[in-house]
Design an enzyme around this catalytic site. Structure first.
Site, PDB file in Angstrom:
ATOM      1  N   HIS A 240       0.824  -1.222   0.000  1.00 29.80           N
ATOM      2  CA  HIS A 240       0.000   0.000   0.000  1.00 29.80           C
ATOM      3  C   HIS A 240       0.855   1.268   0.000  1.00 29.80           C
ATOM      4  O   HIS A 240       0.525   2.234  -0.682  1.00 29.80           O
ATOM      5  CB  HIS A 240      -0.973  -0.011   1.177  1.00 29.80           C
ATOM      6  CG  HIS A 240      -1.885  -1.212   1.170  1.00 29.80           C
ATOM      7  ND1 HIS A 240      -2.512  -1.671   2.284  1.00 29.80           N
ATOM      8  CD2 HIS A 240      -2.245  -2.050   0.150  1.00 29.80           C
ATOM      9  CE1 HIS A 240      -3.234  -2.750   1.963  1.00 29.80           C
ATOM     10  NE2 HIS A 240      -3.077  -3.002   0.684  1.00 29.80           N
TER      11      HIS A 240
ATOM     12  N   HIS B 286      -9.586  -1.645  -4.606  1.00 28.29           N
ATOM     13  CA  HIS B 286      -8.462  -2.078  -3.776  1.00 28.29           C
ATOM     14  C   HIS B 286      -7.578  -3.082  -4.514  1.00 28.29           C
ATOM     15  O   HIS B 286      -6.353  -3.074  -4.368  1.00 28.29           O
ATOM     16  CB  HIS B 286      -8.900  -2.656  -2.431  1.00 28.29           C
ATOM     17  CG  HIS B 286      -7.713  -2.911  -1.558  1.00 28.29           C
ATOM     18  ND1 HIS B 286      -7.115  -1.902  -0.818  1.00 28.29           N
ATOM     19  CD2 HIS B 286      -6.944  -4.009  -1.377  1.00 28.29           C
ATOM     20  CE1 HIS B 286      -6.044  -2.389  -0.220  1.00 28.29           C
ATOM     21  NE2 HIS B 286      -5.914  -3.665  -0.541  1.00 28.29           N
TER      22      HIS B 286
ATOM     23  N   ASP C 288      -3.581  -2.748  -5.060  1.00 29.78           N
ATOM     24  CA  ASP C 288      -2.566  -3.783  -4.810  1.00 29.78           C
ATOM     25  C   ASP C 288      -1.707  -4.032  -6.054  1.00 29.78           C
ATOM     26  O   ASP C 288      -0.493  -4.203  -5.958  1.00 29.78           O
ATOM     27  CB  ASP C 288      -3.240  -5.100  -4.393  1.00 29.78           C
ATOM     28  CG  ASP C 288      -3.649  -5.103  -2.925  1.00 29.78           C
ATOM     29  OD1 ASP C 288      -3.127  -4.305  -2.133  1.00 29.78           O
ATOM     30  OD2 ASP C 288      -4.500  -5.947  -2.569  1.00 29.78           O
TER      31      ASP C 288
ATOM     32  N   HIS D 169      -1.542 -11.451  -4.835  1.00 34.08           N
ATOM     33  CA  HIS D 169      -0.187 -10.896  -4.796  1.00 34.08           C
ATOM     34  C   HIS D 169       0.818 -11.770  -5.529  1.00 34.08           C
ATOM     35  O   HIS D 169       1.688 -11.264  -6.227  1.00 34.08           O
ATOM     36  CB  HIS D 169       0.262 -10.696  -3.350  1.00 34.08           C
ATOM     37  CG  HIS D 169      -0.447  -9.574  -2.667  1.00 34.08           C
ATOM     38  ND1 HIS D 169      -0.362  -8.265  -3.095  1.00 34.08           N
ATOM     39  CD2 HIS D 169      -1.274  -9.551  -1.602  1.00 34.08           C
ATOM     40  CE1 HIS D 169      -1.092  -7.490  -2.316  1.00 34.08           C
ATOM     41  NE2 HIS D 169      -1.666  -8.250  -1.404  1.00 34.08           N
TER      42      HIS D 169
HETATM   43 ZN    ZN Z   1      -4.028  -4.560  -0.297  1.00 35.97          ZN
END
Ligand code: ZN
Length: 290
Positions: free
Chosen positions: A80, A241, A245, A268
């Site tokens: 972030h 969001h 990311d 991720h």
């Molecule tokens: Zn995040």
């Protein structure tokens, strides 16, 4: 589009908070840095103050977040702050921490974006190196479906389209396309918070993770898809969001990226794989001095 000039912040700013997973108090200092320094982290609570550059070379496996390790020093949940730095085009910055985990703020990038804007962002003299993605790169899910791809962009910018569609999930399908500029990042993306399902929170707590988190720290959805003790900041806050990311994770390629990204249920680890491929396959251009 020509290369823009590198940027840093004009003074030190401090962010106090707690980590999301471990819950430890942490002080984060953001400091101006010279041209070509890039983004680097430093753990000032350790005897060895090795700098950990924000680069895919230093990625380490960590549950549900992005973490970097160098010579035994680790920093966790860096995505972030990296998104805020990339989003606001702050290219050179030293991020000092006195704990392993970055402060969570409210689960979005807002606390970081506000701190950077509060410090003031200044242009430096040298041009910003850039990676213009030339060939399409695809990272797939285990079933062979693409999780995330990146291809060339004509616009000279980074564009991210994300399709959030959890099969059988309670969060309705959300698709959004976002072209990254500092203004659009602050307006459309920075405020979007981390989200989890209530069932996941229970499972995490059983493992001792996130014990100190409250509804002020992130979005928790109940089994009907309603946020618990919270209000959405946008109907499609979740997909925003996911874009946040992506921007943070792709910053680990080590230069400003121009390209078109498509994410579909990517996490991720998919983002990291794409950032690795971008870093290894692409040519970094440095631009010509004016
Ligand atoms: Zn995040």
């Amino acid at each position: 589009m020509g290369h823009r000039k590198q940027r840093t912040i004009s003074r030190r700013v401090v962010i106090e908070g707690r980590g999301l997973f471990r819950g430890a108090a942490v002080t984060m200092e953001l400091l101006p840095a010279p041209e070509f320094h890039g983004i680097a982290f430093q753990r000032i609570d350790l005897a060895d103050r090795t700098r950990i550059p924000a680069h895919v070379r230093f990625l380490t496996k960590q549950f549900r977040c992005t973490a970097l390790t160098r010579l035994g020093a680790s920093v966790e949940v860096v995505e972030h702050i990296l998104a805020a730095l990339a989003g606001l085009q702050v290219d050179n910055c030293l991020v000092r921490l006195d704990a392993p985990e970055c402060p969570n703020g409210d689960g979005s990038a807002r606390v970081f974006a506000e701190a950077l804007l509060d410090a003031g962002i200044v242009e430096q003299t040298a041009l910003m190196p850039r990676i213009a993605v030339q060939e399409r790169i695809v990272v797939s899910h285990d079933d062979g479906c693409p999780a995330i791809s990146v291809g060339p962009a004509g616009s000279g910018r980074l564009t991210v389209t994300y399709d959030l569609d959890y099969p059988g999930g309670v969060i309705s399908r959300q698709i959004r396309t976002f072209e990254l500029t500092p203004e659009s990042f602050v307006r459309d993306i920075a405020f979007a918070r981390t989200f989890v399902m209530e069932s996941e929170v229970r499972a995490l707590r059983a493992q001792g993770i996130g014990l100190k988190t409250t509804a002020q720290d992130l979005l928790v959805f109940d089994s009907s898809g309603a946020p618990i003790e919270n209000r959405l900041r946008a109907d499609d806050e979740c997909v925003r969001h996911k874009i946040l990311d992506c921007i943070g994770d792709l910053a680990l390629a080590g230069a400003e990226i121009t390209g078109i990204v498509h994410g579909r249920q990517s996490g991720h680890h998919h983002n990291h794989e794409v950032a690795r491929e971008i870093a290894s396959k692409s040519t970094v251009t440095r631009g010509r001095a004016a």
